[in-house]
Scaffold this motif. Structure first.
Motif, PDB file in Angstrom:
ATOM      1  N   ASN A  51       0.663  -1.257   0.036  1.00 12.75           N
ATOM      2  CA  ASN A  51       0.049  -0.105  -0.232  1.00 12.75           C
ATOM      3  C   ASN A  51       0.868   1.193  -0.032  1.00 12.75           C
ATOM      4  O   ASN A  51       1.748   1.624   1.038  1.00 12.75           O
ATOM      5  CB  ASN A  51      -0.873   0.231   1.262  1.00 12.75           C
ATOM      6  CG  ASN A  51      -1.714   1.215   1.234  1.00 12.75           C
ATOM      7  OD1 ASN A  51      -2.052   1.970   0.198  1.00 12.75           O
ATOM      8  ND2 ASN A  51      -2.439   1.469   2.365  1.00 12.75           N
TER       9      ASN A  51
ATOM     10  N   ASP B 155     -12.738   4.401   3.061  1.00 11.53           N
ATOM     11  CA  ASP B 155     -12.150   5.114   1.950  1.00 11.53           C
ATOM     12  C   ASP B 155     -10.740   4.713   1.798  1.00 11.53           C
ATOM     13  O   ASP B 155     -10.337   4.627   0.646  1.00 11.53           O
ATOM     14  CB  ASP B 155     -12.050   6.809   2.283  1.00 11.53           C
ATOM     15  CG  ASP B 155     -13.572   7.612   1.925  1.00 11.53           C
ATOM     16  OD1 ASP B 155     -14.588   6.929   1.370  1.00 11.53           O
ATOM     17  OD2 ASP B 155     -13.687   8.487   2.663  1.00 11.53           O
TER      18      ASP B 155
ATOM     19  N   VAL C 245     -11.175   1.386  -0.312  1.00 15.48           N
ATOM     20  CA  VAL C 245     -11.357   1.826  -1.592  1.00 15.48           C
ATOM     21  C   VAL C 245     -10.137   2.634  -2.388  1.00 15.48           C
ATOM     22  O   VAL C 245      -9.966   1.846  -3.569  1.00 15.48           O
ATOM     23  CB  VAL C 245     -12.451   2.574  -1.985  1.00 15.48           C
ATOM     24  CG1 VAL C 245     -12.779   3.501  -3.190  1.00 15.48           C
ATOM     25  CG2 VAL C 245     -13.741   2.518  -1.060  1.00 15.48           C
ATOM     26  N   ALA C 246      -9.569   3.293  -1.815  1.00 16.24           N
ATOM     27  CA  ALA C 246      -8.138   3.855  -2.434  1.00 16.24           C
ATOM     28  C   ALA C 246      -7.199   2.625  -2.675  1.00 16.24           C
ATOM     29  O   ALA C 246      -6.461   2.651  -3.619  1.00 16.24           O
ATOM     30  CB  ALA C 246      -7.347   4.723  -1.700  1.00 16.24           C
TER      31      ALA C 246
ATOM     32  N   GLN D 242      -7.773  -0.494  -2.948  1.00 17.22           N
ATOM     33  CA  GLN D 242      -8.004  -1.643  -4.098  1.00 17.22           C
ATOM     34  C   GLN D 242      -7.931  -0.778  -5.396  1.00 17.22           C
ATOM     35  O   GLN D 242      -7.449  -1.696  -6.400  1.00 17.22           O
ATOM     36  CB  GLN D 242      -9.423  -1.860  -3.720  1.00 17.22           C
ATOM     37  CG  GLN D 242      -9.496  -3.141  -2.668  1.00 17.22           C
ATOM     38  CD  GLN D 242     -10.981  -3.302  -2.252  1.00 17.22           C
ATOM     39  OE1 GLN D 242     -12.066  -2.532  -2.715  1.00 17.22           O
ATOM     40  NE2 GLN D 242     -11.182  -4.609  -1.653  1.00 17.22           N
ATOM     41  N   ARG D 243      -8.113   0.407  -5.626  1.00 22.19           N
ATOM     42  CA  ARG D 243      -7.960   1.128  -6.935  1.00 22.19           C
ATOM     43  C   ARG D 243      -6.545   0.961  -7.278  1.00 22.19           C
ATOM     44  O   ARG D 243      -6.052   0.945  -8.382  1.00 22.19           O
ATOM     45  CB  ARG D 243      -8.456   2.499  -6.725  1.00 22.19           C
ATOM     46  CG  ARG D 243      -8.428   3.144  -8.081  1.00 22.19           C
ATOM     47  CD  ARG D 243      -8.837   4.571  -8.129  1.00 22.19           C
ATOM     48  NE  ARG D 243     -10.332   4.674  -7.617  1.00 22.19           N
ATOM     49  CZ  ARG D 243     -10.740   5.028  -6.258  1.00 22.19           C
ATOM     50  NH1 ARG D 243      -9.654   5.521  -5.478  1.00 22.19           N
ATOM     51  NH2 ARG D 243     -12.033   5.276  -6.027  1.00 22.19           N
ATOM     52  N   GLN D 244      -5.661   1.187  -6.333  1.00 19.63           N
ATOM     53  CA  GLN D 244      -4.184   1.222  -6.591  1.00 19.63           C
ATOM     54  C   GLN D 244      -3.639  -0.099  -6.871  1.00 19.63           C
ATOM     55  O   GLN D 244      -2.747  -0.479  -7.640  1.00 19.63           O
ATOM     56  CB  GLN D 244      -3.475   1.927  -5.228  1.00 19.63           C
ATOM     57  CG  GLN D 244      -1.692   1.518  -5.610  1.00 19.63           C
ATOM     58  CD  GLN D 244      -1.192   1.756  -4.090  1.00 19.63           C
ATOM     59  OE1 GLN D 244      -1.392   2.418  -3.140  1.00 19.63           O
ATOM     60  NE2 GLN D 244      -0.344   0.662  -3.780  1.00 19.63           N
TER      61      GLN D 244
ATOM     62  N   GLU E  28      -5.241  -2.523  -8.534  1.00 20.02           N
ATOM     63  CA  GLU E  28      -5.846  -3.186  -9.511  1.00 20.02           C
ATOM     64  C   GLU E  28      -4.727  -3.775 -10.648  1.00 20.02           C
ATOM     65  O   GLU E  28      -4.663  -4.702 -10.835  1.00 20.02           O
ATOM     66  CB  GLU E  28      -7.043  -2.365  -9.878  1.00 20.02           C
ATOM     67  CG  GLU E  28      -8.240  -3.257 -10.546  1.00 20.02           C
ATOM     68  CD  GLU E  28      -9.132  -2.172 -10.728  1.00 20.02           C
ATOM     69  OE1 GLU E  28      -9.546  -2.016 -12.118  1.00 20.02           O
ATOM     70  OE2 GLU E  28      -9.947  -1.625 -10.092  1.00 20.02           O
TER      71      GLU E  28
END
Length: 546
Positions: A352, A507, A510-511, A513-515, A517
């Motif tokens: 992360n 949040d 969400v941030a 999981q977007r990173q 992907e």
């Protein structure tokens, strides 16, 4: 063919022939009887005599050197027969001596004098109308060069005298040069011979350098870059420790200034894939991973994977590594993600970018909320927690309410969890020490330190460096005394139940999981934006440990 008697008539005909629109005629200029042969007295109605003399004098000066007819353009040539000699007849002669003098002058001839020839040219010019106000000549006059205002300003103070001009020299531009260390070289001698530095300047430079060993402990083949001024003295010196870091030394009026250099590299991702055959470390290194990258990978996986018991031959793994490429060299490698597909464990982890920790794709943290040991690496436990310990000298019971780790002085000590520094002090027995109160209510103490790196009241995060180990106070050798307190009571740091790891939510999840992907997609497809490395290397089974 035209034969002209009289030099001024010849020049007049030549000048008039240049202008086809003007009839060929001659303007005779009478000479005064008392005029000197060198400077005739001119009498013209068209211009004042003084101005005529001035113009004639300039014309004579301009025509001192004869111009061969071969140099004239075709349109300027007229067929002439020139009389190289002339017979002179005196203007005044007595009747008695006239015959004798005429006989003498008739038989003798003299060359046409140079001054007379120039005067003839002048007279021809005057006769052709150059001195008079000739409307045709004025009408034909023109200028072909454009002169700008900027050029005119150059002549505000008068014309430029080229013989007094000073040749402009190009400004000196220093260039970077490279010096390669030769056998027997020392910086002090090299600097005096090649950099124009005195011995005192060399000593000043070494004192200003944060790492003088870079200059005093050379290796043959090492090199650095430097600039010299026009006098051959040092302007700047650029010395690199590695492809990324170095120092820039600049010479100023007050001495030398030293600045650090940090080059930015191009972030490059590489995907490595392999199969376990023998030890995991050897199998990982066979894929092309460097020793540093293998060490980081093992550190990430060992929190969930026991390399002795959980790994099996044929287990597959993939590792996505990002590093900075500078001059073709890979620097600062960072494991971005890893997938381990084994007989006893399947595990996928992604770094992360927000907190630099690893999580599963669902956001579950790999790291515990409280580290078991407050340092990186492995150090021997020299004295465990023991409430019934006997003193080695007195033989009496002397409880040891902490855990001692033997380690060299100066080893970094890190915070095991987030918290705030409660105390920083020095004690006769404990030496230099630090006390940290953590967010979960636990408290930790660190004794016999060589140097605290935080102050009272500072906020610290898990993994942050807070001190360097040492041998201060009553200590038998370099080590770290570490204590964990629960409800202000010492407990065994190696056995106490520690807070469980925390997972991402809201949040933050969400941030993450977007990173994650594109990273997960690279692991699954085996493709990245740069180089993909893979191997099915067979490694000897003799190595059983990582």
């Amino acid at each position: 063919m035209v034969t002209v008697l009289g030099a001024h008539k010849i020049l007049t005909s030549v000048e008039d022939a240049r202008h086809d629109r003007q009839p060929l005629d001659t303007v005779l200029v009478p000479l005064d009887a008392n005029a000197s042969p060198g400077v005739p007295s001119l009498s013209l109605d068209r211009e004042p005599v003084a101005k005529a003399i001035q113009v004639a004098s300039r014309a004579m000066d301009a025509t001192r050197e004869p111009v061969p007819l071969s140099r004239l353009a075709a349109s300027e040539i007229v067929d002439l027969d020139l009389i190289e000699t002339a017979r002179a007849r005196p203007a005044l002669a007595s009747a008695e001596g006239d015959d004798a003098q005429r006989e003498a002058m008739g038989t003798a001839s003299s060359p046409l004098e140079e001054d007379a020839r120039h005067m003839a040219i002048v007279l021809g010019t005057l006769a052709s109308g150059m001195l008079a106000s000739n409307e045709r000549l004025v009408a034909d006059a023109t200028s072909y060069e454009e002169v700008s205002e900027d050029e005119l300003e150059l002549f505000d103070e008068g014309p430029i005298l080229f013989e007094e001009e000073i040749a402009a020299s190009e400004p000196y531009v220093p260039e970077w040069q490279t010096y390669t260390v030769q056998p027997g070289d020392t910086f002090a001698i090299m600097a005096q011979q090649h950099l124009g530095m005195g011995y005192s300047e060399v000593m000043t430079l070494l004192e200003a350098m944060p790492e003088p060993r870079l200059l005093t402990h050379w290796r043959v083949g090492n090199h650095f870059e430097y600039q010299l001024d026009a006098k051959g003295e040092l302007l700047a010196l650029r010395l690199m420790k590695n492809a990324r870091d170095g120092y820039l030394v600049e010479r100023g009026e007050q001495g030398v200034d030293v600045a650090t250099i940090e080059r930015a590299g191009e972030a490059t991702q590489r995907l490595f894939a392999g199969t376990v055959s023998g030890s995991f470390a050897r199998s990982a290194q066979a894929t092309g991973l460097t020793s540093a990258e293998v060490a980081e990978l093992a550190h990430v996986l060992e929190k969930k994977l026991d390399f002795r018991r959980d790994t099996r031959r044929g287990d597959r793994f993939q590792v996505l590594v990002e590093s900075d490429i500078i001059d073709g060299e890979s620097l600062d490698p960072r494991v971005l993600a890893v997938n381990y597909d084994g007989a006893r464990m399947d595990l996928t982890l992604v770094r992360n970018g927000e907190d630099n920790r690893f999580y599963t794709p669902d956001g579950a943290s790999l790291d515990p909320a409280f580290d078991r040991r407050p340092f990186a690496g492995h150090y021997r436990l020299s004295s465990p927690f023991n409430p019934r310990r006997h003193h080695p000298v007195t033989g009496r019971i002397s409880p040891h309410k902490g855990t001692d780790f033997a380690m060299p002085s100066g080893t970094p000590v890190t915070a095991p969890a987030d918290g705030r520094v409660e105390k920083v002090g020095n004690h006769p027995a404990a030496g230099r020490y630090i006390v940290v109160r953590h967010d979960n209510g636990y408290k930790t103490r660190y004794l016999h330190l060589s140097r605290p790196m935080v102050n009272r009241g500072d906020r610290v995060t898990r993994g942050e460096r807070i001190a360097l180990s040492g041998n201060t106070g009553r200590s038998t050798g370099p080590h770290l005394h570490y204590e964990v307190l629960v409800n202000n009571r010492q407990v065994d740091a190696m056995k106490v139940e520690l807070p469980e790891s925390q997972s991402l939510s809201g949040d933050a999840l969400v941030a993450f999981q977007r990173q994650a992907e594109p990273v997960l997609a690279a692991l699954q497809s085996g493709e990245t934006g740069t180089t993909v490395a893979s191997t099915e290397a067979e490694v000897s089974d003799s190595d059983d440990e990582s």
